[in-house]
Design a protein around this motif. Structure first.
Motif, short mmCIF file in Angstrom:
data_model
loop_
_atom_site.label_atom_id
_atom_site.label_comp_id
_atom_site.label_asym_id
_atom_site.label_seq_id
_atom_site.Cartn_x
_atom_site.Cartn_y
_atom_site.Cartn_z
N GLY A 33 -1.04 -8.31 -25.62
CA GLY A 33 -0.43 -8.37 -24.30
C GLY A 33 -1.37 -7.89 -23.21
N ASP A 34 -0.92 -8.03 -21.97
CA ASP A 34 -1.75 -7.67 -20.82
C ASP A 34 -1.60 -6.22 -20.39
N TYR A 35 -0.48 -5.58 -20.75
CA TYR A 35 -0.19 -4.27 -20.16
C TYR A 35 -0.04 -3.14 -21.17
N TRP A 36 -0.16 -3.38 -22.45
CA TRP A 36 0.09 -2.31 -23.43
C TRP A 36 -0.89 -1.16 -23.27
N TRP A 37 -2.09 -1.43 -22.77
CA TRP A 37 -3.14 -0.41 -22.64
C TRP A 37 -3.23 0.17 -21.23
N VAL A 38 -2.49 -0.38 -20.26
CA VAL A 38 -2.64 0.01 -18.85
C VAL A 38 -2.07 1.41 -18.64
N LYS A 39 -2.89 2.28 -18.03
CA LYS A 39 -2.45 3.65 -17.73
C LYS A 39 -2.44 3.93 -16.23
N ASP A 40 -2.57 2.89 -15.43
CA ASP A 40 -2.57 3.08 -13.97
C ASP A 40 -1.18 3.46 -13.48
N THR A 41 -1.17 4.05 -12.30
CA THR A 41 0.09 4.46 -11.69
C THR A 41 0.67 3.31 -10.88
N GLY A 42 1.92 3.01 -11.14
CA GLY A 42 2.57 1.92 -10.43
C GLY A 42 3.96 1.66 -10.99
N THR A 43 4.40 0.39 -10.87
CA THR A 43 5.75 0.02 -11.30
C THR A 43 5.69 -1.33 -11.99
N TYR A 44 6.49 -1.46 -13.05
CA TYR A 44 6.60 -2.72 -13.79
C TYR A 44 7.86 -3.45 -13.33
N TYR A 45 7.69 -4.76 -13.04
CA TYR A 45 8.77 -5.60 -12.53
C TYR A 45 9.05 -6.73 -13.51
N PRO A 55 9.08 2.52 -14.04
CA PRO A 55 7.94 3.21 -13.42
C PRO A 55 6.89 3.54 -14.49
N SER A 56 5.66 3.62 -14.07
CA SER A 56 4.57 3.82 -15.03
C SER A 56 4.63 5.20 -15.70
N HIS A 57 5.25 6.20 -15.04
CA HIS A 57 5.30 7.53 -15.66
C HIS A 57 6.40 7.61 -16.72
N TYR A 58 7.15 6.53 -16.96
CA TYR A 58 8.07 6.47 -18.09
C TYR A 58 7.40 5.90 -19.33
N PHE A 61 2.28 5.97 -25.18
CA PHE A 61 1.33 5.15 -25.92
C PHE A 61 1.30 5.54 -27.40
N PRO A 62 2.14 4.91 -28.23
CA PRO A 62 2.13 5.23 -29.67
C PRO A 62 1.16 4.37 -30.48
N ASP A 63 0.28 3.58 -29.81
CA ASP A 63 -0.72 2.74 -30.48
C ASP A 63 -0.09 1.70 -31.39
N THR A 64 0.92 1.01 -30.88
CA THR A 64 1.52 -0.11 -31.62
C THR A 64 1.10 -1.46 -31.03
N GLY A 65 0.38 -1.42 -29.90
CA GLY A 65 -0.04 -2.66 -29.28
C GLY A 65 0.99 -3.29 -28.37
N ARG A 66 2.05 -2.53 -28.03
CA ARG A 66 3.08 -3.03 -27.12
C ARG A 66 3.38 -1.96 -26.07
N CYS A 67 4.08 -2.37 -25.02
CA CYS A 67 4.46 -1.43 -23.97
C CYS A 67 5.68 -0.64 -24.43
N HIS A 68 5.57 0.69 -24.38
CA HIS A 68 6.68 1.56 -24.78
C HIS A 68 7.08 2.42 -23.57
N GLU A 116 7.82 -6.48 -24.16
CA GLU A 116 6.73 -7.45 -24.27
C GLU A 116 6.01 -7.56 -22.93
N SER A 117 4.69 -7.61 -22.99
CA SER A 117 3.90 -7.72 -21.75
C SER A 117 4.17 -9.02 -21.03
N GLY A 118 4.53 -10.07 -21.77
CA GLY A 118 4.78 -11.36 -21.14
C GLY A 118 6.01 -11.39 -20.26
N SER A 119 6.87 -10.38 -20.36
CA SER A 119 8.08 -10.34 -19.52
C SER A 119 7.90 -9.46 -18.29
N LEU A 120 6.71 -8.91 -18.11
CA LEU A 120 6.48 -7.94 -17.04
C LEU A 120 5.39 -8.41 -16.08
#
Length: 220
Positions: A33-45, A55-58, A61-68, A116-120
């Motif tokens: 995915g595109d966002y599983w590794w992103v640690k920047d501050t912002g918001t997911y829509y 929000p990004s502070h929620y 990173f459990p290293d599963t390759g997906r956004c948690h 899933e990163s494809g939904s964000l």
């Protein structure tokens, strides 16, 4: 007809992969995915309707390759499905599939949203502000520190009052002893003064006789 029109609009807006994830409930390969590794501050829509979801502070990173995420915005998502251990996560605005919900996760919510990163889509903040969840996490620490400080101050105040009370009682006791000793000395002095020496009594009798003898007239 509305659903067909909406689907045709989404076909124009989304890529085939995003359409497969959001409308076909598809799953991405881990670490693709595109966002599983992103640690920047912002918001997911939401990619379909641009609703604010996470929000990004929620994010964690459990290293599963997906956004948690351990929480979402209030009312931004809804859950569906029969298996309580693996529920589907949908956008409350458009109903698009986002990922899956698991009832076991990290603090403070102890749940996790596997998205899933494809939904964000991600919008980065131009500056960093302290997230409210961190303020909430720091609040109990501040309250605990303030309570501990107040307890220590109360203990010191109680100890100071105790010392003051002990000193007052000591002074009062010393004053009472001094008064008692003074009264005893005064009584002793009075008793000593009232006591008559026998020699003094004889002298007083002789003096009295002499006075009587001198006071009688001489017989002719």
């Amino acid at each position: 007809l509305k659903s067909l029109r909406r689907f045709s609009d989404l076909k124009l807006k989304l890529s085939p992969h995003q359409l497969y994830v959001t409308q076909g409930k598809g799953r991405e390969r881990p670490f693709m995915g595109d966002y599983w590794w992103v640690k920047d501050t912002g918001t997911y829509y939401c990619i379909a309707c641009d609703q604010k979801l996470f929000p990004s502070h929620y994010k964690f990173f459990p290293d599963t390759g997906r956004c948690h995420f351990f929480a979402s915005e209030d009312g931004a998502t809804r859950l569906s499905g029969d298996n309580p251990k693996d529920l589907d996560v949908q956008c409350s605005g458009c109903g698009s599939h986002l990922g899956h919900f698991h009832p076991e996760g990290p603090a403070p919510t102890h749940v996790q949203y596997v998205i899933e990163s494809g939904s964000l889509t991600f919008k980065e903040k131009p500056w960093f502000t302290l997230p409210p969840i961190r303020r909430l996490q720091k609040q109990p620490r501040r309250e605990a520190k303030a309570l501990l400080k107040k307890q220590k101050e109360d203990e010191r105040e109680e100890e100071r009052k105790k010392i003051v009370e002990e000193n007052r009682l000591k002074k009062q006791k010393a004053h009472e002893l001094a008064l008692q000793q003074h009264e005893e000395n005064r009584k002793k002095k009075e008793q000593k003064k009232n006591q008559v020496n026998p020699d003094d009594q004889v002298d007083q009798k002789d003096q009295k006789k002499e006075e009587e003898g001198t006071s009688k007239p001489k017989s002719e």
